[in-house]
Write a protein that holds these residues in place. Sequence first.
Motif, short mmCIF file in Angstrom:
data_model
loop_
_atom_site.label_atom_id
_atom_site.label_comp_id
_atom_site.label_asym_id
_atom_site.label_seq_id
_atom_site.Cartn_x
_atom_site.Cartn_y
_atom_site.Cartn_z
N THR A 116 0.84 -1.19 0.00
CA THR A 116 0.00 0.00 0.00
C THR A 116 0.87 1.24 0.00
N LEU A 117 0.77 2.05 -1.06
CA LEU A 117 1.47 3.32 -1.09
C LEU A 117 0.96 4.15 0.08
N ASN A 118 1.87 4.64 0.92
CA ASN A 118 1.45 5.18 2.20
C ASN A 118 1.93 6.62 2.41
N ASN B 186 0.05 10.01 -2.36
CA ASN B 186 0.92 8.87 -2.64
C ASN B 186 1.88 9.13 -3.79
N GLY C 212 -3.39 2.18 -2.92
CA GLY C 212 -2.93 3.40 -2.27
C GLY C 212 -3.73 3.69 -1.02
N PHE D 61 -4.71 6.94 -5.72
CA PHE D 61 -3.83 5.80 -5.96
C PHE D 61 -2.38 6.30 -5.99
N CYS D 62 -2.07 7.18 -6.93
CA CYS D 62 -0.73 7.77 -7.00
C CYS D 62 -0.76 8.98 -7.91
N GLY E 292 1.90 7.51 -11.68
CA GLY E 292 0.89 6.58 -11.19
C GLY E 292 0.26 5.79 -12.32
#
Length: 264
Positions: free
Chosen positions: A19-21, A27, A57, A62-63, A115
């Motif tokens: 998980t992009l944190n 993210n 994410g 998400f990013c 992303g």
Amino acid sequence: MTMQAPLDAVRDGAIARLTLNRPDVRNAFDDALIAALIAAVRQAAEDPDVRVLLLTGAGKAFCAGGDLNWMRKMATLTDAENRADAAKLAGMLHAIWSCPKPIVAAVNGDAYAGGMGLLSACDIAMAADNAHFCLSETRLGLLPATISPYVIRAMGERAANRYFLTAERFDAATALRLGLVHEVVPQGGLAAHAEAICRALCANGPGAVQASKRLVRDFAGQPIDPALIADTVERIAAIRSSGEAREGVAAFLEKREPAWRQGA
């Protein structure tokens, strides 16, 4: 004060959950997140108990691509330093694309710039219905260079030509129509749907899944000539004689679960 890890990486049975944190910056990538993703993907690839990786994410996005502060720093770098920095991002995308195990992207929100490259490098991508997408580099006078091999493969040359140039923002329905994502599901049901896909992958022979991934990588776009046909013959003959295939066929005939499915 304890610093928050840029990536939450947890192994849950046969699933490696990544998980992009960095939700405070949607993210976005920086050096630390890039390094953490490379390390986590490589670790999961080498872990014999991991069958599938699930990437998503934290928070609403998400990013968002590259972190603006990280990108601002690039303007002060030498040419050699800039090349080395770009190589890190390219290396992260290639680590994902070349991972021998399947990677599922659960696109929980907006995916911009890098992303887009991230989800395109994954094997299976599904998006929440409220997600938006944008190849925004040309708005900043930049170029989607490192992500381009993966995005072009995912959405096709014609669509990439438009969105690389215009930097238009588009919705999840358009992403589905272009083939960038495989499915669009209600935001509230994304996690459960991604989980079901991961479980489906875990139900299949792990060696066969990895060999099938290599099959697509090796044969996509290649001419169907005698050399390719011979290669297909060699591959099916080799896997038919494998212990996994013998177990799979025996389990089917004996109406029982194959060994790899027990506890997966």
